[in-house]
Design an enzyme around this catalytic site. Structure first.
Site, PDB file in Angstrom:
ATOM      1  N   VAL A   1      -3.834  -5.718 -12.866  1.00 22.01           N
ATOM      2  CA  VAL A   1      -4.058  -4.356 -12.041  1.00 22.01           C
ATOM      3  C   VAL A   1      -5.099  -4.667 -11.023  1.00 22.01           C
ATOM      4  CG1 VAL A   1      -4.799  -2.082 -12.211  1.00 22.01           C
ATOM      5  CG2 VAL A   1      -3.727  -3.217 -14.256  1.00 22.01           C
ATOM      6  N   CYS A   2      -4.898  -4.191  -9.748  1.00 22.67           N
ATOM      7  CA  CYS A   2      -5.751  -4.077  -8.735  1.00 22.67           C
ATOM      8  C   CYS A   2      -5.607  -2.504  -8.225  1.00 22.67           C
ATOM      9  CB  CYS A   2      -5.636  -5.358  -7.713  1.00 22.67           C
ATOM     10  SG  CYS A   2      -4.196  -5.180  -6.657  1.00 22.67           S
ATOM     11  N   ALA A   3      -6.229  -2.475  -6.812  1.00 19.86           N
ATOM     12  CA  ALA A   3      -5.963  -1.120  -5.939  1.00 19.86           C
ATOM     13  C   ALA A   3      -4.705  -0.880  -5.604  1.00 19.86           C
ATOM     14  CB  ALA A   3      -7.057  -1.268  -5.056  1.00 19.86           C
TER      15      ALA A   3
END
Length: 149
Positions: A104-106
């Site tokens: 998960v990242c932005a």
């Protein structure tokens, strides 16, 4: 036609650069990990105990974090990749499936980069959360305050 191109070279260049920039995220995703939506991610978490790894930087976590996710900034992934791959393997002699890793990242760019490091370390099932943390939050899925997680 040649006269048009020469007279409008700036417009032609701008059009070409815009097209490349529009395609760039799609091209990068193919080199990282397959995308998975929030429904698919929650199914993997619930049915196969997927490992959720948040690769956002500390400063980006003010909006919250996904409960039980491991917080490992992208810069630390290369040094921690082998440990994550080992964590995904079935425990000592047990028969079982490899646990998937969901990154998960932005917005999906950094998770694609993290996926390349994990695959190089031997990970076989790595996914990038499509839309990143914001998609998780917008889906109404649990989010905790990073100071309380």
């Amino acid at each position: 036609m040649t006269d048009f191109l020469l007279d409008n070279i700036l417009l032609v260049a701008l059009t070409a650069v815009s097209g490349i920039l529009l395609l760039f995220p799609s091209l990068l995703k193919g080199f990282g990990a397959p995308s998975i939506d929030t429904l698919g991610a929650t199914q993997l978490i619930n049915s196969r105990k997927a490992i959720l790894v948040d690769v956002r930087a500390e400063g980006e976590r003010g909006a919250g974090v996904i409960p039980k996710s491991e917080l490992i900034p992208l810069a630390d992934i290369p040094s921690r990749a082998a440990g994550l791959v080992a964590q995904a393997q079935p425990k000592g002699g047990e028969a079982g499936q490899v646990r998937p890793i969901v990154l998960v990242c932005a917005n999906g760019m950094r998770s694609a980069s993290a996926a390349r490091h994990l695959k190089k370390a031997g990970a076989t099932e790595v996914f990038s959360l499509d839309g990143g943390f914001e998609a998780w939050r917008q889906a109404g899925l649990p989010v905790t305050n990073p100071r309380r997680s």
